[in-house]
Design a protein around this motif. Structure first.
Motif, PDB file in Angstrom:
ATOM      1  N   LYS A  80       0.788  -1.239   0.000  1.00 43.42           N
ATOM      2  CA  LYS A  80       0.000   0.000   0.000  1.00 43.42           C
ATOM      3  C   LYS A  80       0.815   1.283   0.000  1.00 43.42           C
ATOM      4  O   LYS A  80       0.288   2.346  -0.302  1.00 43.42           O
ATOM      5  N   SER A  81       2.086   1.215   0.400  1.00 44.51           N
ATOM      6  CA  SER A  81       2.842   2.451   0.577  1.00 44.51           C
ATOM      7  C   SER A  81       3.815   2.653  -0.590  1.00 44.51           C
ATOM      8  O   SER A  81       3.768   1.944  -1.600  1.00 44.51           O
ATOM      9  N   SER A  82       4.697   3.641  -0.442  1.00 42.07           N
ATOM     10  CA  SER A  82       5.755   3.847  -1.437  1.00 42.07           C
ATOM     11  C   SER A  82       7.073   3.952  -0.672  1.00 42.07           C
ATOM     12  O   SER A  82       7.077   4.192   0.547  1.00 42.07           O
ATOM     13  N   PHE A  83       8.192   3.792  -1.385  1.00 41.92           N
ATOM     14  CA  PHE A  83       9.472   3.820  -0.682  1.00 41.92           C
ATOM     15  C   PHE A  83       9.686   5.159   0.030  1.00 41.92           C
ATOM     16  O   PHE A  83      10.113   5.190   1.186  1.00 41.92           O
ATOM     17  N   LEU A  84       9.353   6.256  -0.639  1.00 39.06           N
ATOM     18  CA  LEU A  84       9.599   7.564   0.000  1.00 39.06           C
ATOM     19  C   LEU A  84       8.738   7.756   1.247  1.00 39.06           C
ATOM     20  O   LEU A  84       9.177   8.345   2.228  1.00 39.06           O
ATOM     21  N   GLU A  85       7.507   7.219   1.194  1.00 37.11           N
ATOM     22  CA  GLU A  85       6.655   7.328   2.380  1.00 37.11           C
ATOM     23  C   GLU A  85       7.253   6.490   3.523  1.00 37.11           C
ATOM     24  O   GLU A  85       7.255   6.916   4.678  1.00 37.11           O
ATOM     25  N   VAL A  86       7.792   5.305   3.180  1.00 36.16           N
ATOM     26  CA  VAL A  86       8.432   4.458   4.192  1.00 36.16           C
ATOM     27  C   VAL A  86       9.673   5.167   4.752  1.00 36.16           C
ATOM     28  O   VAL A  86       9.960   5.089   5.947  1.00 36.16           O
ATOM     29  N   CYS A  87      10.389   5.887   3.889  1.00 38.35           N
ATOM     30  CA  CYS A  87      11.545   6.662   4.366  1.00 38.35           C
ATOM     31  C   CYS A  87      11.099   7.655   5.433  1.00 38.35           C
ATOM     32  O   CYS A  87      11.729   7.786   6.492  1.00 38.35           O
ATOM     33  N   TYR A  88      10.014   8.367   5.147  1.00 38.07           N
ATOM     34  CA  TYR A  88       9.507   9.358   6.111  1.00 38.07           C
ATOM     35  C   TYR A  88       9.121   8.663   7.411  1.00 38.07           C
ATOM     36  O   TYR A  88       9.459   9.119   8.511  1.00 38.07           O
ATOM     37  N   LEU A  89       8.423   7.540   7.268  1.00 37.00           N
ATOM     38  CA  LEU A  89       7.977   6.775   8.445  1.00 37.00           C
ATOM     39  C   LEU A  89       9.164   6.357   9.309  1.00 37.00           C
ATOM     40  O   LEU A  89       9.148   6.526  10.532  1.00 37.00           O
ATOM     41  N   LEU A  90      10.192   5.805   8.673  1.00 32.41           N
ATOM     42  CA  LEU A  90      11.359   5.344   9.434  1.00 32.41           C
ATOM     43  C   LEU A  90      12.057   6.515  10.116  1.00 32.41           C
ATOM     44  O   LEU A  90      12.435   6.440  11.287  1.00 32.41           O
ATOM     45  N   LEU A  91      12.205   7.614   9.399  1.00 35.46           N
ATOM     46  CA  LEU A  91      12.929   8.765   9.943  1.00 35.46           C
ATOM     47  C   LEU A  91      12.151   9.480  11.050  1.00 35.46           C
ATOM     48  O   LEU A  91      12.726   9.887  12.054  1.00 35.46           O
ATOM     49  N   HIS A  92      10.827   9.631  10.840  1.00 34.97           N
ATOM     50  CA  HIS A  92      10.049  10.487  11.747  1.00 34.97           C
ATOM     51  C   HIS A  92       9.129   9.734  12.697  1.00 34.97           C
ATOM     52  O   HIS A  92       8.576  10.345  13.613  1.00 34.97           O
TER      53      HIS A  92
END
Ligand code: ACO
Length: 425
Positions: A79-91
Motif C-alpha cells: 500500500k505504501s511507497s518507498f519515499l513514504e516508508v523513508c519518512y515513516l522510518l525517519l520520523h
C-alpha cells in the motif's frame, strides 16, 4: 515477569533490573554489573545481547513478523511507497499530504551531485566492483558537503539525512554506468524516486527511455523490502561508528563496507551465482549433498533472526513472478530456485536447522530480469538500506543515554613478560 533478576556467584548476589519493551523479549540490564561484580558478560556474536533501545523496527523471527514503526512489512509493500516508508522510518509516523509533499520536494531537490564528482568517479579502475565505488564515493561525500557535517546541529543532521537518501540513487546509478562504460545520466525532478533511479541506470543517449510502471513499482517494492532491519551487522556498524560522534557520511560508508560481506548483503550476488552454477533442476540433488557435507552453504537460505519464513522473501517471490511475467521472461533459474526451495523445505537437514529462504533468494532473479548485473545487487541493497541506517543513526544521536560504543573482551593472550633483544630469542 519480575522487574529484576538475581544472579548468584558464590556467596554474592547481584540484582539486575529487567527493562520492559512494548513487544518482544524484555532485557536484563547489565550496565552496572561490571562495576558491582568485576565480571564482564561474554556474547561475541550478540546472540543474546540487545545493543541499544530502539523504536524503529521490530522482528519476531519465530513468527516471521517484521514491523516498521508498528506497520507490517506486507502492508507497506502493498500500500505504501518507498519515499513514504523513508519518512515513516525517519520520523516515526506516516506523513499527512502536506508533510509528504515537503519531504518529497526535499529529497527530489537534493539528488544532484557536485560536478566535480564526475572526476572522482574517473579515478576508479573500469573493472572496479560497484560496491568498492560506493564505499569510496559515499565516504567522499563529506569532502563535497562539509556544510552539513556538524552532528550536534539538528538541522545539519536533517540535511545530511536528506542528502544521503537523495544522492544514493545518483551515486549507485553512476557506479553502474561506470561499470558498464556508459555516460552518466543526470536525475530528473519530474520523476518519482524509483523511476528516476531506473532512468539514471538504463537511459542511453542513443534512444528515448520508456518507463515501465510494473518495473518501477517492482523497484519501489524492492527498496521498501530492504529499507531497515533492526540491529543487523551493517546497522550496528553505523551505530558504533556514529557513537564516536563521526559524521553521517563516514558512518554510512562504514555500513556499506559491512553490508558487502557474503554473510550479509553480499549474499544476493552469491545466491544468483549459486543458481547459475546449479543451472538445471537435475543438478539439485548433487548440490544439496554438497551442502549437507558442509562443502558450501545454500546461499539465500538461513537467517540469524528468522527461524521461520522471512516475510520479505514471500513478498520478494511475488514481485519476482510479476516482473518475469511482465517482461515475458521464462528464466530457467526460477525453476531451479522453486525446486531448490521445495526440496530444502522438506529435507530434515534444513528443517532441523530452521533454514528458510531469506530475501536474497528471489531478489537476484528479479534484479537480473530487470537488467541489473549481479555485481549491482548489493549496491541496490545499500541504496535502500541507507534510510534505515540514517534513521537508526539519528535515533542513537537523539538518545540522551548515548555513550561511545566500547565492547570489552575475554583476554586469553600472553600475560606480562619482559622484552628480549633479537639475538636472545
Ligand atoms: N546453508 C546450509 N547450512 C546453513 C546455512 C545455509 N545457508 N545457514 C546456516 N546453516 C547451518 C549451519 O552450518 C549450522 O549448522 P550446524 O548447527 O550443524 O553447525 C546451522 O545451520 C546454524 O547456522 P549458524 O551459522 O549458526 O547461523 P547464523 O545465525 O550464525 O548464520 C547466516 C546466519 C549468516 C545468515 C547463515 O544462515 C548464512 O550464512 N546463510 C547464507 C548467506 C545468506 O543468505 N545471507 C543473507 C542473510 S539475510 C541478509 O543479510 C539480507
Amino acid at each position: 515477569m519480575a522487574d529484576k533478576a538475581t544472579l548468584t556467584i558464590g556467596d554474592q548476589s547481584f540484582d539486575l533490573p529487567i527493562l520492559k519493551g512494548t513487544t518482544g523479549p524484555d532485557v536484563m540490564d547489565v550496565r552496572k554489573f561490571y562495576a558491582d561484580s568485576d565480571l564482564f558478560t561474554f556474547d561475541p556474536g550478540f546472540t543474546s545481547t540487545a545493543s541499544c533501545e530502539s523504536k524503529i523496527t521490530f522482528i519476531d523471527g519465530d513468527a516471521g513478523i517484521l514491523l516498521h514503526r508498528g506497520y507490517p512489512i506486507d502492508q507497506l509493500v502493498e500500500k505504501s511507497s518507498f519515499l513514504e516508508v523513508c519518512y515513516l522510518l525517519l520520523h516515526g509516523e506516516l506523513p499527512n499530504a502536506a508533510e509528504f509533499e515537503t519531504f518529497d520536494h526535499n529529497i527530489t531537490y537534493h539528488t544532484m551531485l557536485h560536478a566535480q564528482f564526475d572526476r572522482f568517479f574517473e579515478g576508479f579502475r573500469r573493472d572496479a566492483h560497484p560496491m568498492a565505488i560506493m564505499t569510496g564515493a559515499v565516504g567522499a561525500l563529506s569532502a563535497f558537503y562539509a556544510d552539513s557535517i556538524n552532528v550536534d546541529d539538528p538541522r545539519e543532521r536533517e540535511i545530511s539525512a536528506h542528502r544521503l537518501i537523495a544522492k544514493m540513487p545518483t551515486i549507485a546509478a553512476r557506479a553502474f554506468k561506470y561499470h558498464m562504460g556508459q555516460p552518466f545520466v543526470s536525475p530528473r525532478n519530474n520523476l518519482s524516486y524509483s523511476e528516476n533511479f531506473l532512468r539514471m541506470c538504463f537511459a542511453v543517449p542513443a534512444e528515448d527511455w520508456v518507463p515501465n510502471p510494473i518495473l518501477t513499482r517492482a523497484m519501489d517494492r524492492i527498496f521498501i523490502l530492504h529499507a531497515d532491519h533492526e540491529q543487523n551487522a551493517s546497522t550496528s556498524t553505523v551505530r558504533l561508528a556514529g557513537s564516536s560522534g563521526a559524521h553521517p557520511f563516514a558512518c554510512i560508508a562504514a555500513g556499506i563496507a559491512c553490508l558487502w560481506g557474503p554473510s550479509h548483503g553480499g549474499a544476493n550476488q552469491e545466491a544468483l551465482e549459486m543458481l547459475e552454477e546449479i543451472g538445471t533442476v537435475d543438478k539439485i540433488p548433487e548440490f544439496i549433498e554438497g551442502v549437507k557435507a558442509r562443502k558450501y552453504k545454500l546461499m539465500g537460505f538461513g537467517h540469524r533472526v528468522y527461524k521461520n519464513f522471512d516475510p520479505r522473501a514471500t513478498a520478494m517471490q511475488k514481485t519476482c513472478h510479476e516482473v518475469l511475467g511482465e517482461l515475458g521472461i521464462n528464466d530457467p533459474l526460477l525453476e531451479v530456485a522453486m525446486e531448490l526451495e521445495k526440496i530444502a523445505l522438506s529435507d530434515p537437514y534444513f528443517i532441523e536447522r530452521k533454514l528458510y529462504p531469506n530475501i536474497d533468494f528471489y531478489s537476484g532473479i528479479t534484479l537480473r530480469a530487470m537488467g541489473f548485473p549481479s555485481k549491482m545487487f548489493t549496491v541496490l541493497f545499500a541504496l535502500a538500506r541507507t534510510v534505515g541506517w540514517i534513521s537508526q543513526w539519528k535515533e542513537m544521536f537523539e538518545d540522551p543515554a548515548r555513550k561511545i560504543g566500547r565492547p570489552r573482551q575475554l583476554y586469553t593472550g600472553a600475560t606480562q613478560r619482559d622484552y628480549a633483544p633479537i639475538d636472545k630469542r
